[in-house]
Design a protein around this motif. Structure first.
Motif, PDB file in Angstrom:
ATOM      1  N   GLY A  87       0.819  -1.207   0.000  1.00 44.10           N
ATOM      2  CA  GLY A  87       0.000   0.000   0.000  1.00 44.10           C
ATOM      3  C   GLY A  87       0.850   1.252   0.000  1.00 44.10           C
ATOM      4  N   SER A  88       1.897   1.248   0.812  1.00 40.21           N
ATOM      5  CA  SER A  88       2.819   2.383   0.831  1.00 40.21           C
ATOM      6  C   SER A  88       3.554   2.513  -0.498  1.00 40.21           C
ATOM      7  N   ALA A  89       3.904   1.377  -1.093  1.00 42.85           N
ATOM      8  CA  ALA A  89       4.603   1.412  -2.380  1.00 42.85           C
ATOM      9  C   ALA A  89       3.754   2.113  -3.443  1.00 42.85           C
ATOM     10  N   TYR A  90       2.466   1.772  -3.497  1.00 45.47           N
ATOM     11  CA  TYR A  90       1.585   2.407  -4.480  1.00 45.47           C
ATOM     12  C   TYR A  90       1.389   3.892  -4.178  1.00 45.47           C
ATOM     13  N   VAL A  91       1.167   4.226  -2.921  1.00 42.66           N
ATOM     14  CA  VAL A  91       0.942   5.631  -2.570  1.00 42.66           C
ATOM     15  C   VAL A  91       2.201   6.459  -2.811  1.00 42.66           C
ATOM     16  N   ALA A  92       3.361   5.929  -2.431  1.00 40.75           N
ATOM     17  CA  ALA A  92       4.618   6.637  -2.691  1.00 40.75           C
ATOM     18  C   ALA A  92       4.844   6.802  -4.186  1.00 40.75           C
ATOM     19  N   GLY A  93       4.563   5.743  -4.946  1.00 39.57           N
ATOM     20  CA  GLY A  93       4.720   5.818  -6.397  1.00 39.57           C
ATOM     21  C   GLY A  93       3.779   6.830  -7.023  1.00 39.57           C
ATOM     22  N   ALA A 111       4.295   5.967   4.017  1.00 40.38           N
ATOM     23  CA  ALA A 111       4.344   5.417   5.380  1.00 40.38           C
ATOM     24  C   ALA A 111       3.170   5.908   6.218  1.00 40.38           C
ATOM     25  N   VAL A 112       2.815   7.176   6.057  1.00 41.00           N
ATOM     26  CA  VAL A 112       1.656   7.707   6.780  1.00 41.00           C
ATOM     27  C   VAL A 112       0.385   6.981   6.344  1.00 41.00           C
ATOM     28  N   PHE A 113       0.264   6.723   5.056  1.00 41.77           N
ATOM     29  CA  PHE A 113      -0.891   5.957   4.568  1.00 41.77           C
ATOM     30  C   PHE A 113      -0.921   4.571   5.196  1.00 41.77           C
TER      31      PHE A 113
END
Length: 353
Positions: A87-93, A111-113
């Motif tokens: 989930g963090s990978a997608y949001v960061a991307g 990370a916050v997500f």
């Protein structure tokens, strides 16, 4: 709660065999040497192996440390941590692609997500324990997998999220070369590991160990066990989110594999292989598994899972405490620093923390 009760609770937690030893690393020369060796290894790693592989090792090591914080010190086995990593990978991307933020900021957003996602999941999951907790976390992770797969307009679905930039305040060497990206990302990895160490070696960490060893007694002493477990679940998710965001941006691509259940299984394998409840063991496990997979893939071998699974079985059968835990326990026995703890699943030698 009265002061005598608080004192009794702290004493009960600190007297546990797995309670974190007091004091900073400087109180033990051996610990200083261990820390120095770890830092040197982290600095020279991209010089001795392919830099992208070195970055993978660092990311998976932090991911395993995050899981060990939950499994080794709170006694909660999560099979859904891929939700926070992926989930963090997608949001960061997505943040890097659409907002053009430098990768450290994009990773922090991811990370916050992950932490925001972990809070409701933790509130619902910690009411269960053992295999039930593991299955509940797995169910939530599979729900996220379904959402990511179906939301093709945003995530790319089966094609993944492509073209993720590694922006770093206009520094082209970091943005284009994996070697320099590793060193730009390393402070975040080290910072995450320091946070995990600080949590373990704090009153909060001692209470976690008490809730793991005897939840009923911890409740009788006045501690809200579920609240402590939710807190460590969220912290663990945040660290996993940092690792997942760095992994995605270093590859410039985010795939469905990052939220798949196999990713959760892999990090559990790494943690158990290195040694549960040691933190250092997570790093050792990541080094072994990532390098082994890279060598097998480079040789063209297709049955990577067969080899890694066989290694896992051998370690479980021969090294009850994992690689690092067994070595730390053997050193403790030889030096006479403390008797070995016979409790299964807690590698707590002082040298291993």
């Amino acid at each position: 709660m009265s002061a005598p009760t608080q004192t009794t609770a702290r004493g009960a937690a600190a007297s546990s065999p797995d309670a974190a030893p007091r004091g900073f690393l400087g109180r033990s020369t051996r610990r200083w040497l261990l820390l120095a060796a770890g830092l040197v290894l982290a600095l020279v790693l991209p010089w001795v192996i392919y830099p992208p592989v070195a970055m993978d090792i660092a990311a998976w090591a932090l991911f395993a440390v995050a899981l060990d914080l939950l499994l080794g010190y709170a006694g909660l086995l999560s099979f859904g941590h891929a939700a926070f990593w992926g989930g963090s990978a997608y949001v960061a991307g997505l943040t890097a692609v659409h907002w053009g933020l430098p990768f450290p900021l994009a990773v922090l957003v991811g990370a916050v997500f992950a932490m925001a996602l972990a809070w409701p999941i933790g509130m619902l999951s910690v009411r269960r324990s053992g295999i039930y907790f593991a299955m509940v976390t797995l169910a939530f992770a599979q729900m996220l997998f379904f959402v990511v797969n179906q939301w093709r307009g945003l995530t790319g679905g089966e094609n993944g999220l492509q073209g993720v930039p590694a922006g770093f305040f206009g520094v082209e060497a970091v943005e284009r070369e994996a070697f320099w990206f590793y060193y730009a990302a390393l402070p975040m990895i080290i910072g995450g590991m320091w946070l995990a160490w600080r949590v373990v070696h704090s009153p909060f960490g001692r209470v976690l160990v008490a809730t793991r060893d005897n939840p009923a007694r911890a409740r009788a002493l006045g501690y809200d066990v579920d609240r402590y477990r939710v807190m460590v679940f969220v912290i663990s998710a945040g660290l996993a989110g940092v690792a997942g965001g760095l992994f995605a941006i270093s590859h410039g691509f985010v795939s469905l594999q990052e939220v798949a259940w196999q990713t959760s299984g892999k990090v559990v394998l790494i943690t158990v292989l290195g040694g549960i409840g040691t933190l250092w063991g997570a790093i050792v496990g990541a080094v072994v598994i990532v390098i082994l997979e890279d060598q097998l893939a480079s040789s063209g071998f297709d049955g990577i899972g067969i080899i890694t699974g066989s290694v896992f079985i051998i370690v479980v059968l021969l090294f009850r405490r994992g690689v690092w835990g067994t070595v730390a326990d053997a050193v403790a026995r030889r030096t006479g620093r403390r008797p070995a703890d016979e409790a299964v699943g807690a590698a707590d030698g002082e040298d291993g923390r």
